[in-house]
Design a protein around this motif. Sequence first.
Motif, mmCIF file in Angstrom:
data_model
loop_
_atom_site.group_PDB
_atom_site.id
_atom_site.type_symbol
_atom_site.label_atom_id
_atom_site.label_comp_id
_atom_site.label_asym_id
_atom_site.label_seq_id
_atom_site.Cartn_x
_atom_site.Cartn_y
_atom_site.Cartn_z
ATOM 1 N N ALA A 148 0.846 -1.207 0.000
ATOM 2 C CA ALA A 148 0.000 0.000 0.000
ATOM 3 C C ALA A 148 0.873 1.245 0.000
ATOM 4 O O ALA A 148 0.667 2.176 -0.794
ATOM 5 C CB ALA A 148 -0.921 -0.013 1.217
ATOM 6 N N SER A 151 2.510 1.789 -3.230
ATOM 7 C CA SER A 151 1.607 2.196 -4.311
ATOM 8 C C SER A 151 1.538 3.714 -4.424
ATOM 9 O O SER A 151 1.094 4.245 -5.438
ATOM 10 C CB SER A 151 0.201 1.627 -4.079
ATOM 11 N N LEU A 152 1.969 4.408 -3.368
ATOM 12 C CA LEU A 152 1.916 5.878 -3.387
ATOM 13 C C LEU A 152 3.102 6.490 -4.134
ATOM 14 O O LEU A 152 3.138 7.688 -4.372
ATOM 15 C CB LEU A 152 1.913 6.410 -1.941
ATOM 16 N N LEU A 186 -5.418 5.948 1.075
ATOM 17 C CA LEU A 186 -5.415 4.483 1.175
ATOM 18 C C LEU A 186 -6.715 3.974 1.802
ATOM 19 O O LEU A 186 -7.058 2.799 1.690
ATOM 20 C CB LEU A 186 -4.233 4.001 2.019
ATOM 21 N N TRP A 187 -7.402 4.887 2.510
ATOM 22 C CA TRP A 187 -8.583 4.482 3.274
ATOM 23 C C TRP A 187 -9.806 4.408 2.351
ATOM 24 O O TRP A 187 -10.634 5.308 2.296
ATOM 25 C CB TRP A 187 -8.813 5.465 4.432
ATOM 26 N N GLY A 191 -9.142 -0.414 -0.692
ATOM 27 C CA GLY A 191 -7.813 -0.296 -0.109
ATOM 28 C C GLY A 191 -7.730 -0.963 1.255
ATOM 29 O O GLY A 191 -8.107 -2.127 1.414
ATOM 30 N N ILE A 192 -7.282 -0.180 2.247
ATOM 31 C CA ILE A 192 -6.994 -0.798 3.549
ATOM 32 C C ILE A 192 -8.214 -0.891 4.463
ATOM 33 O O ILE A 192 -8.147 -1.472 5.528
ATOM 34 C CB ILE A 192 -5.857 -0.035 4.284
ATOM 35 N N SER A 203 -4.840 -5.003 2.999
ATOM 36 C CA SER A 203 -3.936 -4.063 2.341
ATOM 37 C C SER A 203 -2.938 -4.811 1.449
ATOM 38 O O SER A 203 -2.729 -4.455 0.284
ATOM 39 C CB SER A 203 -3.201 -3.251 3.413
ATOM 40 N N TYR A 207 -3.114 -4.422 -2.683
ATOM 41 C CA TYR A 207 -2.113 -3.600 -3.374
ATOM 42 C C TYR A 207 -0.950 -4.367 -4.002
ATOM 43 O O TYR A 207 -0.228 -3.813 -4.828
ATOM 44 C CB TYR A 207 -1.549 -2.535 -2.425
#
Length: 482
Positions: A148, A151-152, A186-187, A191-192, A203, A207
């Motif tokens: 996760a 992924s950013l 992410l929320w 996602g997570i 997560s 991801y």
Amino acid sequence: MKKILFVTSEAHPLIKTGGLADVSGSLPKALAELGTDIRIIIPNYRAIKTSEDIYYKSTLRINGTDVNILETRLPDSDIIVWLVDYPKFFGFPGNPYVNEQGQEWGNNAERFTLFCRVATEIAMNRAYLNWQPDIVHGNDWQSGLVPALLSLEAWHPATVFTIHNMAYQGIFPKSTNTVLDLPESLWTVDGIEYHGQLSFLKSGIAYADHITTVSPTYAQEIQTAAFGYGLEGLLSYRNADLTGIINGIDTEQWNPETDTYLDTPFSSATLSKRLANKLALQAHMALPVDKKIPVFGLISRLVEQKGIDMLLNCLSEMLALPLQFVLLGSGDKDFEEQLLAFAAAHPEKMAVKLGYSEGLAHLIEAGVDVFLMPSRFEPCGLNQIYSQRYGAIPVVRKTGGLADTVTDTTLNSLQDHTATGIVFNDTNSGTLMEAIKRALVLYSQPKLWKQLQITGMDKSYSWQLSAQHYMDLYNRVVDANQ
Ligand code: ADP
């Protein structure tokens, strides 16, 4: 040469609570032999045991906190291990997940988020280690945030995430998200977020570029409601990126010919020497020393997953049969007490050792005739493999890796010499009892018994084949990541 960062919360022999440690201690070695540059990252728990040197490497500033990275080697190998050194989180006695009283650490979300952030910095080559991996391979929920966080990034190494057990998900209240200061982006439900809570496991699954689990059967099972813990939908959605790869075992550590924990080493060619281990085990456990009586064994975390309740339900009936039963394990206090009570009531037939003992585990595998694994679910399972290698006949439920590694004894499998154990279907004590009785019937036919033992012992359980599957997968995900 492919560079792999292997992210794990335990690795044998540094620290172990279960099968994840076995995998983390042996898969990297097999991958290194295949010509990869693989490095392990693990928290620097107080309980880590090693006689290898440990060096300071660098200091990272993570959300205003200084975290040191130390470097050591996986014992008996050249594999570099980076230890995430943050005593405020990891410098306490107890195991990686629970304190000495067996209670989960209250700050597990913070502990493993920090761990994931450090792994992410190393993955991005921002940790002053001058090393850029091509692949980040995370394991179980404790490393679930790594894909996760990666992924950013505009570019990141390819990510593989392995599920060793769906039952442990790392779920925390939404409020934890604020404490952890994870990016809002992410929320999301993709996602997570998991039903309004934070899920580390989800997560990782959501991801990662590719997801693996530790047996082909378990890879199928977790896509169903009975095994998926609510994540079956996501897992079936990601079906094309989900592979089951069976675990190998460390064949040096688990080698009956050289095992120093045994009374007498043996092999399939010198099977008669095995008996000395049975007698030594009986003596060690203070059971009557009797070479004729079949000895059953079980080594396990004492939790519902392992079917301990099922076993307790039929234990009176089992102990009424002509057999002895040796059990090594620890876990639920209630199970522990009930098992001790049975042993106290049947001192001639049953012996229980609570706690963790590597040496006794080896002697049990070498000494028992039958090994019980009535698991409700079993992602891979190792003990049924150790049993086969050590000439003990496994009695297992048909699930996950047990179904993939033990061949039931039938007329056909006896004829074609593939039979290695007894496999039963249902999760109830009745079918377990039937399987136990089938084992006794087989035991009374020494020729067939020996055939099963030899077939099991001569099978190949090494990591080479599985490691090659991981290599092929790494090549695919790296190609796709370019
Ligand atoms: P899990 O990871 O679900 O606990 P596995 O069968 O995959 O189950 O792996 C368990 C590992 O831990 C095996 O190597 C087993 O021998 C070991 N083990 C479990 N309990 C004990 C114990 N009390 N003493 C020694 N070894 C144990």
